[in-house]
Design a protein around this motif. Structure first.
Motif, PDB file in Angstrom:
ATOM      1  N   LYS A 238      45.047  47.004  34.900  1.00 55.96           N
ATOM      2  CA  LYS A 238      43.990  48.000  35.151  1.00 55.96           C
ATOM      3  C   LYS A 238      42.714  47.228  35.456  1.00 55.96           C
ATOM      4  N   ALA A 239      42.173  47.456  36.661  1.00 57.13           N
ATOM      5  CA  ALA A 239      41.034  46.639  37.103  1.00 57.13           C
ATOM      6  C   ALA A 239      39.871  46.713  36.117  1.00 57.13           C
ATOM      7  N   ASP A 240      39.550  47.907  35.610  1.00 54.97           N
ATOM      8  CA  ASP A 240      38.362  47.991  34.752  1.00 54.97           C
ATOM      9  C   ASP A 240      38.575  47.235  33.438  1.00 54.97           C
ATOM     10  N   GLN A 241      39.791  47.254  32.934  1.00 57.55           N
ATOM     11  CA  GLN A 241      40.105  46.500  31.722  1.00 57.55           C
ATOM     12  C   GLN A 241      39.997  44.992  31.990  1.00 57.55           C
ATOM     13  N   PHE A 242      40.641  44.566  33.067  1.00 61.50           N
ATOM     14  CA  PHE A 242      40.670  43.126  33.374  1.00 61.50           C
ATOM     15  C   PHE A 242      39.248  42.617  33.623  1.00 61.50           C
ATOM     16  N   LEU A 243      38.464  43.400  34.373  1.00 60.88           N
ATOM     17  CA  LEU A 243      37.081  42.984  34.653  1.00 60.88           C
ATOM     18  C   LEU A 243      36.251  42.950  33.363  1.00 60.88           C
ATOM     19  N   GLY A 244      36.526  43.890  32.476  1.00 66.06           N
ATOM     20  CA  GLY A 244      35.801  43.911  31.195  1.00 66.06           C
ATOM     21  C   GLY A 244      36.095  42.646  30.394  1.00 66.06           C
ATOM     22  N   ILE A 245      37.350  42.226  30.423  1.00 65.18           N
ATOM     23  CA  ILE A 245      37.733  41.000  29.691  1.00 65.18           C
ATOM     24  C   ILE A 245      37.057  39.784  30.331  1.00 65.18           C
ATOM     25  N   ILE A 246      37.047  39.741  31.658  1.00 69.05           N
ATOM     26  CA  ILE A 246      36.383  38.621  32.353  1.00 69.05           C
ATOM     27  C   ILE A 246      34.899  38.579  31.962  1.00 69.05           C
ATOM     28  N   ARG A 247      34.281  39.755  31.932  1.00 67.21           N
ATOM     29  CA  ARG A 247      32.849  39.793  31.565  1.00 67.21           C
ATOM     30  C   ARG A 247      32.628  39.279  30.146  1.00 67.21           C
ATOM     31  N   SER A 248      33.560  39.571  29.267  1.00 71.04           N
ATOM     32  CA  SER A 248      33.413  39.105  27.874  1.00 71.04           C
ATOM     33  C   SER A 248      33.462  37.582  27.781  1.00 71.04           C
ATOM     34  N   ALA A 249      34.068  36.953  28.784  1.00 71.19           N
ATOM     35  CA  ALA A 249      34.183  35.485  28.749  1.00 71.19           C
ATOM     36  C   ALA A 249      32.964  34.815  29.371  1.00 71.19           C
TER      37      ALA A 249
END
Ligand code: PEP
Length: 255
Positions: A238-249
């Protein structure tokens, strides 16, 4: 410095066309040069994924490989075949390969060695089952898998590996390890890497956590000093989930 790394393991999901759609969605929201990102679609979607990734610095990974170059190995895929499709990373020893398909430490070691010799980067997965954890065997098990997976490699080769600590009971279950617990095991893995390749080199090796990571729990996991990123299964679809995880890093760069 260890640059944070987030990789999506898509498992047996997405056709070529579906892969292209998901990558377009990820591309639209991905602006994080400070985080290295990879997607690992199934073999059949690699070509479409490569085209969809063109012009980005998102890297392409595969979920598995066979260590022989070519020949009578029905159903297998070789390293040159992956290189032909622009693959740069390969997940090796994922717990589903170990537990569903019976991959042994010996086979995993051969794969890691050949992947490295070909200039690709292996993401070596290790992790204990619930039974092993409850028996207090997490550290022994992880030590065994790291030692066997990296057996007979040079210190320089070991320095190029990415490790993913993925407790089997946390994969696809919605039940993540606590951040402190995952950090403790990963710190221990770094100690083992120090024994194998020297402390200085071990301090440069990225060790990811995997197991039910999502955008809600990513910040606390990635906030830990030894967790250098995540190998993400379900949430990477899910793009929004994956992008959220990237942002957390973002902003995390460990010494
Ligand atoms: C994985 O497959 O490597 C994984 C960690 O899966 P999930 O994030 O779905 O638990």
């Amino acid at each position: 410095m260890r640059k944070p790394f987030i990789a999506g393991n898509w498992k047996m999901n997405k056709t070529g066309a579906e892969a292209a759609v998901l990558i377009r969605q990820i591309r639209e929201g991905y602006k994080e040069d400070a985080v290295e990102v990879a997607v690992c679609p199934p073999f059949t979607a690699l070509r479409d994924a490569r085209e969809a990734l063109h012009g980005t610095n998102i890297r392409l990974g595969a979920q598995n490989v066979y260590h022989e170059e070519s020949g009578a190995f029905t159903g297998e895929v070789s390293i040159p075949m992956l290189q032909d499709l622009g693959v740069e990373l390969v997940i090796v020893g994922h717990s589903e390969r170990r537990h569903i398909f019976g991959e042994s430490d010996g086979l995993i070691n051969k794969k890691v060695a050949r992947v490295l010799k070909s200039g690709l980067v292996p993401i070596l997965c290790v992790g204990e089952t619930l039974e092993q954890r409850e028996a207090g065997r997490t550290r022994d098990l992880v030590r065994h898998q790291v030692m066997e997976g990296l057996k007979d490699l040079t210190e320089e080769e070991i320095g190029k590996v990415i490790i993913a600590y993925e407790p089997v009971w946390a994969i696809g279950t919605g039940r993540s390890a606590t951040a402190e617990d995952a950090n403790g095991v990963i710190e221990y893995i770094r100690e083992i890497l120090g024994e194998l390749a020297g402390k200085n080199r071990a301090d440069t090796i990225r060790i990811l956590y995997g197991g039910s990571v999502n955008k809600e729990n990513a910040a606390s996991l990635l906030g830990q000093p030894h967790i250098d990123g995540a190998l993400v299964g379900g949430a990477s679809l899910k793009a929004d989930q994956f992008l959220g995880i990237i942002r957390s890093a973002t902003g995390k760069e460990s010494v």
